[in-house]
Design a protein around this motif. Structure first.
Motif, PDB file in Angstrom:
ATOM      1  N   UNK A  49      83.399  16.995 -27.569  1.00 21.81           N
ATOM      2  CA  UNK A  49      83.520  18.649 -27.636  1.00 21.81           C
ATOM      3  C   UNK A  49      82.965  19.218 -26.367  1.00 21.81           C
ATOM      4  N   UNK A  50      83.853  19.766 -25.452  1.00 28.14           N
ATOM      5  CA  UNK A  50      83.353  20.529 -24.395  1.00 28.14           C
ATOM      6  C   UNK A  50      83.692  21.998 -24.739  1.00 28.14           C
ATOM      7  N   UNK A  51      82.690  22.685 -24.698  1.00 27.69           N
ATOM      8  CA  UNK A  51      82.778  24.269 -24.917  1.00 27.69           C
ATOM      9  C   UNK A  51      83.228  25.097 -23.493  1.00 27.69           C
ATOM     10  N   UNK A  52      82.785  24.582 -22.380  1.00 31.50           N
ATOM     11  CA  UNK A  52      83.398  25.149 -21.099  1.00 31.50           C
ATOM     12  C   UNK A  52      83.235  24.104 -19.898  1.00 31.50           C
ATOM     13  N   UNK A  53      84.111  24.440 -18.917  1.00 33.38           N
ATOM     14  CA  UNK A  53      84.136  23.815 -17.781  1.00 33.38           C
ATOM     15  C   UNK A  53      83.863  24.532 -16.661  1.00 33.38           C
ATOM     16  N   UNK A  54      82.852  23.982 -15.518  1.00 34.08           N
ATOM     17  CA  UNK A  54      82.523  24.728 -14.526  1.00 34.08           C
ATOM     18  C   UNK A  54      83.249  24.042 -13.215  1.00 34.08           C
ATOM     19  N   UNK A  55      83.943  24.900 -12.505  1.00 42.51           N
ATOM     20  CA  UNK A  55      84.553  24.201 -11.308  1.00 42.51           C
ATOM     21  C   UNK A  55      84.028  24.725 -10.031  1.00 42.51           C
ATOM     22  N   UNK A  56      83.697  23.885  -9.211  1.00 44.81           N
ATOM     23  CA  UNK A  56      83.163  24.462  -8.118  1.00 44.81           C
ATOM     24  C   UNK A  56      84.114  25.280  -7.189  1.00 44.81           C
ATOM     25  N   UNK A  57      83.690  26.200  -6.648  1.00 48.58           N
ATOM     26  CA  UNK A  57      84.297  27.310  -5.762  1.00 48.58           C
ATOM     27  C   UNK A  57      83.813  27.141  -4.356  1.00 48.58           C
ATOM     28  N   UNK A  58      84.723  26.661  -3.247  1.00 48.77           N
ATOM     29  CA  UNK A  58      84.041  26.287  -2.196  1.00 48.77           C
ATOM     30  C   UNK A  58      84.262  27.670  -1.208  1.00 48.77           C
ATOM     31  N   UNK A  59      83.130  27.885  -0.563  1.00 48.56           N
ATOM     32  CA  UNK A  59      82.906  29.126   0.168  1.00 48.56           C
ATOM     33  C   UNK A  59      82.607  28.795   1.641  1.00 48.56           C
ATOM     34  N   UNK A  60      82.746  29.570   2.560  1.00 49.08           N
ATOM     35  CA  UNK A  60      82.187  29.447   3.887  1.00 49.08           C
ATOM     36  C   UNK A  60      80.591  30.370   3.876  1.00 49.08           C
ATOM     37  N   UNK A  61      79.941  30.082   4.963  1.00 52.09           N
ATOM     38  CA  UNK A  61      78.536  30.704   4.806  1.00 52.09           C
ATOM     39  C   UNK A  61      78.809  32.265   4.594  1.00 52.09           C
ATOM     40  N   UNK A  62      79.729  32.841   4.933  1.00 48.27           N
ATOM     41  CA  UNK A  62      80.051  34.339   5.243  1.00 48.27           C
ATOM     42  C   UNK A  62      80.510  34.705   3.723  1.00 48.27           C
ATOM     43  N   UNK A  63      80.645  33.766   2.905  1.00 50.82           N
ATOM     44  CA  UNK A  63      81.417  34.021   1.407  1.00 50.82           C
ATOM     45  C   UNK A  63      82.772  34.008   1.427  1.00 50.82           C
ATOM     46  N   UNK A  64      83.528  33.945   2.518  1.00 54.81           N
ATOM     47  CA  UNK A  64      85.038  33.746   2.474  1.00 54.81           C
ATOM     48  C   UNK A  64      85.449  32.294   1.907  1.00 54.81           C
ATOM     49  N   UNK A  65      86.804  32.335   1.665  1.00 51.64           N
ATOM     50  CA  UNK A  65      87.283  30.919   1.219  1.00 51.64           C
ATOM     51  C   UNK A  65      87.157  30.077   2.223  1.00 51.64           C
ATOM     52  N   UNK A  66      86.852  28.638   1.830  1.00 48.06           N
ATOM     53  CA  UNK A  66      86.640  27.655   2.639  1.00 48.06           C
ATOM     54  C   UNK A  66      88.542  27.112   2.805  1.00 48.06           C
ATOM     55  N   UNK A  67      88.696  26.246   3.799  1.00 46.94           N
ATOM     56  CA  UNK A  67      89.868  25.439   3.983  1.00 46.94           C
ATOM     57  C   UNK A  67      90.540  24.643   2.667  1.00 46.94           C
ATOM     58  N   UNK A  68      89.325  24.297   1.855  1.00 46.77           N
ATOM     59  CA  UNK A  68      89.803  23.361   0.701  1.00 46.77           C
ATOM     60  C   UNK A  68      90.199  24.231  -0.401  1.00 46.77           C
ATOM     61  N   UNK A  69      90.019  25.556  -0.393  1.00 47.57           N
ATOM     62  CA  UNK A  69      90.176  26.530  -1.322  1.00 47.57           C
ATOM     63  C   UNK A  69      91.501  26.308  -2.178  1.00 47.57           C
ATOM     64  N   UNK A  70      92.736  26.397  -1.180  1.00 43.25           N
ATOM     65  CA  UNK A  70      94.247  26.300  -1.871  1.00 43.25           C
ATOM     66  C   UNK A  70      94.351  24.976  -2.767  1.00 43.25           C
ATOM     67  N   UNK A  71      93.633  23.749  -2.123  1.00 50.92           N
ATOM     68  CA  UNK A  71      93.665  22.549  -3.032  1.00 50.92           C
ATOM     69  C   UNK A  71      92.976  22.877  -4.481  1.00 50.92           C
ATOM     70  N   UNK A  72      91.894  23.475  -4.317  1.00 49.92           N
ATOM     71  CA  UNK A  72      91.155  23.552  -5.793  1.00 49.92           C
ATOM     72  C   UNK A  72      91.971  24.572  -6.543  1.00 49.92           C
ATOM     73  N   UNK A  73      92.250  25.628  -6.013  1.00 51.36           N
ATOM     74  CA  UNK A  73      93.002  26.643  -6.769  1.00 51.36           C
ATOM     75  C   UNK A  73      94.292  25.920  -7.493  1.00 51.36           C
ATOM     76  N   UNK A  74      94.870  25.081  -6.704  1.00 50.48           N
ATOM     77  CA  UNK A  74      96.007  24.358  -7.695  1.00 50.48           C
ATOM     78  C   UNK A  74      95.585  23.396  -8.619  1.00 50.48           C
TER      79      UNK A  74
END
Length: 138
Positions: A49-74
């Protein structure tokens, strides 16, 4: 109660960590090939029984999306499609892999063991989850 699960999704491997049923302690569960992550999760959710799932969100040091963001969003879209009843929380995953590697050094693992990238991913997911639990309690 139910568990909280954390996913450190990567191009090749996905680290997975989970809490105990009281949602107090985060522990590494496993590392799976990323192309089998959804099927692994289907099997796991059928047993636990799993109540919620955390999924890592990759970010650059300045807070912008990293190059792997599109893969993780998919992956996130695929997850939500397959498990619409499970809430997803996105969590900043900056530094988790470096922290995981340092944890391996600090715990005395030999160089050969530290080269196990799957273990790094599993520990990174555990760090994501423990950080979330700590923040939740504050």
């Amino acid at each position: 109660m139910s568990r909280i699960l954390a996913i450190d999704y990567g191009i090749k491997r996905t680290g997975i960590a989970v809490t105990d049923e009281l949602q107090i302690i985060a522990s590494g569960l496993t590392t799976v090939a990323s192309d089998t992550a959804i099927s692994f999760l289907k099997d796991y959710f059928s047993k636990e029984n799993v109540a919620k799932v955390l999924i890592g969100e990759p970010k650059q040091m300045n807070g912008t999306a990293s190059e792997s963001t599109p893969i993780i969003e998919k992956f996130v879209k695929e997850f939500v499609t397959n498990f619409p009843e499970i809430p997803v929380v996105r969590v900043d995953e900056r530094f988790t892999s470096k922290m995981a590697f340092q944890t391996m050094i600090d715990s005395g693992l030999k160089k050969k063991q530290r080269q196990n990238k799957g273990l790094v991913d599993e520990i990174a997911a555990t760090i994501l989850l423990q950080d979330y639990l700590t923040r939740k309690m504050i």
